[in-house]
Design an enzyme around this catalytic site. Structure first.
Site, PDB file in Angstrom:
ATOM      1  NE  ARG A 103       5.905  -2.479  -1.110  1.00 56.09           N
ATOM      2  CZ  ARG A 103       6.671  -3.506  -1.443  1.00 56.09           C
ATOM      3  NH1 ARG A 103       7.460  -3.430  -2.508  1.00 56.09           N
ATOM      4  NH2 ARG A 103       6.665  -4.626  -0.744  1.00 56.09           N
ATOM      5  CB  SER A 132       1.468  -2.193   4.462  1.00 60.04           C
ATOM      6  OG  SER A 132       1.536  -3.596   4.609  1.00 60.04           O
ATOM      7  CD  GLU A 183       2.755   0.326   0.843  1.00 61.08           C
ATOM      8  OE1 GLU A 183       2.342  -0.513   0.007  1.00 61.08           O
ATOM      9  OE2 GLU A 183       3.431   0.010   1.831  1.00 61.08           O
TER      10      GLU A 183
END
Length: 347
Positions: free
Chosen positions: A161, A240, A339
């Site tokens: 990520r 998320s 995130e």
């Protein structure tokens, strides 16, 4: 190029919250994108690049500079080499590669909201696949050098990520992304994710029809409220909200001394680290599906999504996020990291 002043930003994000932009510029070509960036940089004003708005939390005060909305179009396929414009809708890019061409490589990334240009920034991934596995090059405008550059996969600095673009958020503006897909005679890449394998009724490592894989992922995502639906407030989210924690060996040993961690998910990660599940941590810390009594709650379908029930402010959402982060830290000694990109706010 379309220029609007004091423009609402909430409708341009999947969370549907946040204040206005002082100036909103919508660019439809690479040249317009570059011109808008150069103009903002020359004026010394803040610049926010906006794609699909799916990985973004904008503060209630809005953005005091120029918001550049990239609306470029382009989908060019030559054999298995694919080039897409940054403004293309990612879910449609995936659908076209599967539906029209039967190609594999990004089929398990079906249904993810947002723009194609955002995918290398976050190194978007799901169900055992991430874009770093198929991206060959990223064409971007380098604001520091004032030139268009082409970065190879290795130069993009991909990790979980994360990427060079995320590490240097004020330097690069993605213009085009190039992929190398796979022609497996209509079959998918190997099924790597256990949940997907169970859903498909196959063993991990098996291949299925690429369209079957695409459909399965959409069904799994829909069941978690992760496919956009304006009528379903569980999808009024940024997907998320927390990344899965990656723990060093020492951190993992400390984590396992906590009561109730015997069955915690654990996956090998680079450099001797262990990745565990943020959703598991949130649930076991006492924050179940639908948690929260205000205008911002956890999704009723998935504990990893923080949602706007229709009238939430950014502060409502962040208050819930902080409560969950602090609760997980107190219960397990693990620090959850957001995130989505934060604009004008901090967790």
């Amino acid at each position: 190029m379309l220029v609007e002043n004091d423009a609402p930003l909430a409708p341009l994000t999947t969370l549907r919250l946040g204040g206005p932009a002082r100036r909103l510029v919508t660019a439809h070509t690479d040249d317009e994108v570059i011109a808008a960036v150069r103009e903002a940089d020359a004026a010394g004003e803040p610049l926010l690049v906006l794609g699909g708005g799916s990985n973004l939390v904008i503060g209630d005060a809005g953005f005091p500079g120029t918001v550049l909305r990239i609306a470029t179009e382009g989908f060019a396929l030559d054999g298995t080499a694919l080039e897409v414009a940054a403004g293309e809708t990612w879910s449609e890019v995936v659908h076209r590669t599967v539906r029209d061409h039967g190609l594999a490589g990004i089929e398990f990334l079906a249904g993810i909201p947002g723009s194609a240009g955002a995918t290398p920034v976050q190194n978007v991934g799901a169900y055992g696949q991430e874009v770093a596995q198929s991206i060959t090059e990223v064409v971007a405008y380098d604001r520091t050098a004032d030139e268009v550059v082409t970065l190879s996969n290795a130069e993009c600095g991909f990790s979980y990520r994360h990427s060079r673009f995320k590490a240097e958020p004020d330097r690069y503006v993605v213009l085009r992304v190039r992929f190398r897909l796979e022609d497996n005679d209509g079959l998918s890449t190997p099924v790597r994710y256990a949940e997907t394998a169970r859903h498909l009724g196959v063993e991990p490592g098996a291949r299925v029809a690429v369209g079957t894989a695409w459909t399965a992922v959409l069904l799994l995502r829909s069941g978690k409220g992760m496919v956009l639906d304006p009528a379903d407030h569980d999808t009024w989210s940024a997907g998320s909200f927390f990344t899965n924690p990656v723990l060093t060996a020492a951190q993992y040993d400390s984590f396992r001394t906590r009561p109730g961690t015997e069955d915690a998910p654990a996956y090998p990660a680079p450099e001797g680290c262990t990745k565990t599940s943020a959703a598991w941590l949130i649930d076991r810390a006492g924050f179940g599906k639908g948690y929260g009594g205000g205008p911002a709650t956890l999704s009723t379908k998935h504990t990893l999504a923080l949602t706007n029930r229709g009238s939430a402010t950014a502060e409502d959402l962040l208050a819930l996020a902080r409560e969950i982060r602090d609760g997980v830290r107190a219960a397990f000694g693990v620090e959850l990291v957001n995130e989505p990109v934060m604009v004008g706010v901090k967790l």
